[in-house]
Design a protein around this motif. Structure first.
Motif, PDB file in Angstrom:
ATOM      1  N   PRO A  33      30.207  23.805 -29.868  1.00 52.96           N
ATOM      2  CA  PRO A  33      28.929  23.726 -30.590  1.00 52.96           C
ATOM      3  C   PRO A  33      28.133  22.513 -30.106  1.00 52.96           C
ATOM      4  N   ALA A  34      26.832  22.701 -29.892  1.00 53.62           N
ATOM      5  CA  ALA A  34      26.044  21.641 -29.282  1.00 53.62           C
ATOM      6  C   ALA A  34      24.698  21.463 -29.971  1.00 53.62           C
ATOM      7  N   ILE A  35      24.311  20.198 -30.127  1.00 47.50           N
ATOM      8  CA  ILE A  35      23.040  19.849 -30.752  1.00 47.50           C
ATOM      9  C   ILE A  35      22.339  18.824 -29.870  1.00 47.50           C
ATOM     10  N   ALA A  36      21.103  19.097 -29.492  1.00 43.77           N
ATOM     11  CA  ALA A  36      20.285  18.157 -28.721  1.00 43.77           C
ATOM     12  C   ALA A  36      19.289  17.503 -29.670  1.00 43.77           C
ATOM     13  N   THR A  37      19.195  16.178 -29.644  1.00 44.26           N
ATOM     14  CA  THR A  37      18.348  15.469 -30.610  1.00 44.26           C
ATOM     15  C   THR A  37      17.323  14.585 -29.913  1.00 44.26           C
ATOM     16  N   SER A  38      16.131  14.523 -30.503  1.00 44.56           N
ATOM     17  CA  SER A  38      15.041  13.731 -29.924  1.00 44.56           C
ATOM     18  C   SER A  38      14.217  13.068 -31.014  1.00 44.56           C
ATOM     19  N   GLY A  67      17.089  16.666 -19.704  1.00 45.35           N
ATOM     20  CA  GLY A  67      18.488  16.353 -19.463  1.00 45.35           C
ATOM     21  C   GLY A  67      19.277  16.286 -20.760  1.00 45.35           C
ATOM     22  N   THR A  68      18.611  15.875 -21.838  1.00 39.17           N
ATOM     23  CA  THR A  68      19.248  15.850 -23.158  1.00 39.17           C
ATOM     24  C   THR A  68      19.669  17.263 -23.562  1.00 39.17           C
ATOM     25  N   PHE A  69      18.756  18.209 -23.394  1.00 38.53           N
ATOM     26  CA  PHE A  69      19.067  19.598 -23.717  1.00 38.53           C
ATOM     27  C   PHE A  69      20.065  20.176 -22.717  1.00 38.53           C
ATOM     28  N   GLY A  70      19.910  19.823 -21.444  1.00 36.49           N
ATOM     29  CA  GLY A  70      20.798  20.344 -20.408  1.00 36.49           C
ATOM     30  C   GLY A  70      22.247  19.964 -20.632  1.00 36.49           C
ATOM     31  N   ALA A  71      22.487  18.750 -21.128  1.00 38.92           N
ATOM     32  CA  ALA A  71      23.854  18.324 -21.423  1.00 38.92           C
ATOM     33  C   ALA A  71      24.430  19.135 -22.570  1.00 38.92           C
ATOM     34  N   TYR A  91      26.571  30.549 -27.380  1.00 39.07           N
ATOM     35  CA  TYR A  91      25.487  30.405 -26.401  1.00 39.07           C
ATOM     36  C   TYR A  91      24.163  29.998 -27.053  1.00 39.07           C
ATOM     37  N   HIS A  92      24.259  29.288 -28.154  1.00 40.74           N
ATOM     38  CA  HIS A  92      23.080  28.705 -28.789  1.00 40.74           C
ATOM     39  C   HIS A  92      23.182  27.181 -28.760  1.00 40.74           C
ATOM     40  N   VAL A  93      22.062  26.531 -28.505  1.00 43.25           N
ATOM     41  CA  VAL A  93      21.949  25.088 -28.665  1.00 43.25           C
ATOM     42  C   VAL A  93      20.945  24.843 -29.778  1.00 43.25           C
ATOM     43  N   LEU A  94      21.286  23.969 -30.712  1.00 42.98           N
ATOM     44  CA  LEU A  94      20.343  23.608 -31.763  1.00 42.98           C
ATOM     45  C   LEU A  94      19.520  22.431 -31.263  1.00 42.98           C
ATOM     46  N   ASN A  95      18.221  22.650 -31.076  1.00 40.00           N
ATOM     47  CA  ASN A  95      17.334  21.608 -30.577  1.00 40.00           C
ATOM     48  C   ASN A  95      16.638  20.943 -31.764  1.00 40.00           C
ATOM     49  N   VAL A  96      16.934  19.669 -31.983  1.00 35.92           N
ATOM     50  CA  VAL A  96      16.451  18.953 -33.159  1.00 35.92           C
ATOM     51  C   VAL A  96      15.445  17.889 -32.736  1.00 35.92           C
ATOM     52  N   VAL A 128      29.326  18.638 -29.623  1.00 37.56           N
ATOM     53  CA  VAL A 128      28.687  17.746 -28.654  1.00 37.56           C
ATOM     54  C   VAL A 128      27.264  17.515 -29.124  1.00 37.56           C
ATOM     55  N   ILE A 129      26.887  16.256 -29.265  1.00 33.82           N
ATOM     56  CA  ILE A 129      25.531  15.901 -29.697  1.00 33.82           C
ATOM     57  C   ILE A 129      24.919  15.010 -28.637  1.00 33.82           C
ATOM     58  N   THR A 130      23.736  15.344 -28.179  1.00 35.46           N
ATOM     59  CA  THR A 130      23.088  14.563 -27.129  1.00 35.46           C
ATOM     60  C   THR A 130      21.823  13.903 -27.657  1.00 35.46           C
ATOM     61  N   GLY A 131      21.499  12.734 -27.106  1.00 36.82           N
ATOM     62  CA  GLY A 131      20.334  11.980 -27.540  1.00 36.82           C
ATOM     63  C   GLY A 131      20.770  10.598 -28.034  1.00 36.82           C
ATOM     64  N   ILE A 132      20.007  10.005 -28.893  1.00 37.00           N
ATOM     65  CA  ILE A 132      18.712  10.488 -29.391  1.00 37.00           C
ATOM     66  C   ILE A 132      17.682  10.214 -28.301  1.00 37.00           C
ATOM     67  N   ASN A 133      17.042  11.275 -27.824  1.00 39.88           N
ATOM     68  CA  ASN A 133      16.104  11.156 -26.720  1.00 39.88           C
ATOM     69  C   ASN A 133      14.894  10.316 -27.099  1.00 39.88           C
ATOM     70  N   SER A 134      14.419   9.513 -26.158  1.00 39.52           N
ATOM     71  CA  SER A 134      13.205   8.731 -26.365  1.00 39.52           C
ATOM     72  C   SER A 134      11.994   9.601 -26.055  1.00 39.52           C
ATOM     73  N   GLY A 135      11.414  10.184 -27.104  1.00 37.46           N
ATOM     74  CA  GLY A 135      10.288  11.094 -26.923  1.00 37.46           C
ATOM     75  C   GLY A 135      10.683  12.516 -27.244  1.00 37.46           C
ATOM     76  N   ALA A 136       9.682  13.348 -27.450  1.00 32.30           N
ATOM     77  CA  ALA A 136       9.893  14.720 -27.911  1.00 32.30           C
ATOM     78  C   ALA A 136      10.512  15.615 -26.844  1.00 32.30           C
ATOM     79  N   ASN A 137      11.275  16.585 -27.311  1.00 32.48           N
ATOM     80  CA  ASN A 137      11.691  17.724 -26.485  1.00 32.48           C
ATOM     81  C   ASN A 137      11.277  18.977 -27.244  1.00 32.48           C
ATOM     82  N   LEU A 138      10.012  19.305 -27.132  1.00 31.55           N
ATOM     83  CA  LEU A 138       9.422  20.418 -27.870  1.00 31.55           C
ATOM     84  C   LEU A 138       9.011  21.531 -26.906  1.00 31.55           C
TER      85      LEU A 138
END
Length: 283
Positions: A119-124, A105-109, A166-171, A87-97
């Motif tokens: 496996p999940a990756i949140a992208t911004s 919400g991008t990370f929450g999904a 139980y890890h999310v990769l925050n990109v 599952v890949i979420t984003g690409i978020n408009s603006g940083a999630n740092l």
């Protein structure tokens, strides 16, 4: 590969379209996204109101709920017979740092997917969302989406994510005019930055007090005399159990230096040291 994607900027956001188009070159992509912007809703679920969905001509599925609702509904009902590789979420408009991931919400999904073993990756795209009076150019999202595809195809990151429960990769990806302006990738820890003004108080046209919450950070995310250069060679080390040693470089530093930031964020975990400390209490 089979991907499920969503976002918190809404189904018509340019970042979602860019992510869909890029991932479609390497796999089968399913889109389930909110019908409007849901920024700041974290992993909220709609448990007191029903959800409704409909499919656009593009094939994208639209839901009248949060990003977490979209992933929850997709995994357990709409596509319950599909085995997604990621599952890949984003690409978020603006940083999630830094601490912003706790509100995103991008990370929450992405977190919702991980809680069910996907496996999940949140992208911004780190560009501040709106620059002046215009949003980031669509070409900038395409550059960011291409970086995500390269990450998936040029590195074993997906296999590693599958072995980190139980890890999310925050990109986070720098907002640049050319892919040549991106210096590479760095494994990072979440940084921390002071919020410039957490609450904006105003008076509405009817004379009522109103409050607008903000996560906007101070102008300088790290001390002016700090240079990220000495830390650029730091890498994360994973042991056989998947435990990561904390790298010295933060996501803020990596982005400032022009690198794509990859932050493994672990959840659903009670540290043994905390249990030991609290067990000393006389309760």
């Amino acid at each position: 590969m089979k991907f499920l994607i969503s976002n918190d900027d809404g189904v018509y956001a340019p970042g979602l379209l860019a992510l869909y188009q890029a991932l479609s070159t390497i796999g089968e992509v399913t889109v389930v996204a909110p019908n409007n912007e849901q920024s700041g809703c974290a992993s909220a679920l709609s448990i007191s109101t029903p959800l409704y969905m409909h499919q656009l001509d593009s094939g994208f599925v639209v839901v009248n709920g949060s990003p977490a609702d979209c992933i929850y509904l997709a995994l357990h009902e709409l596509y319950r017979h599909t085995r997604f590789d990621c599952v890949i979420t984003g690409i978020n408009s603006g940083a999630n740092l830094g601490q912003d991931v706790m509100f995103s919400g991008t990370f929450g999904a992405a977190l919702t997917a991980q809680l069910f073993g996907i496996p999940a990756i949140a992208t911004s795209l780190v560009g501040g969302g709106v620059k002046g009076k215009v949003q980031e150019q669509a070409s900038h999202y395409r550059i960011a989406a291409d970086e995500i595809v390269k990450l998936l195809t040029e590195t074993p990151i997906l296999d590693i994510c599958k072995n980190l429960p139980y890890h999310v990769l925050n990109v986070n990806i720098p907002d640049v005019d050319s892919a040549n302006d991106i210096r590479g990738r760095k494994i990072t820890s979440l940084g921390h930055s002071q919020i410039a003004r957490p609450v904006h108080h105003m008076v509405d046209p009817r004379g009522r007090d109103a409050y607008w919450l903000s996560l906007r950070k101070r102008q300088h995310e790290m001390p002016l005399d700090s240079s990220p250069e000495p830390l650029l060679s730091q890498q994360v080390v994973l042991d056989a159990a998947g435990t990561a040693s904390v790298p010295e470089m933060t996501d803020y530093r990596a982005i400032t230096a022009g690198y794509v930031s990859l932050s493994p964020v672990r959840l659903h975990h009670t540290p043994a040291a905390s249990l030991d400390k609290l067990s000393e209490l006389a309760l």
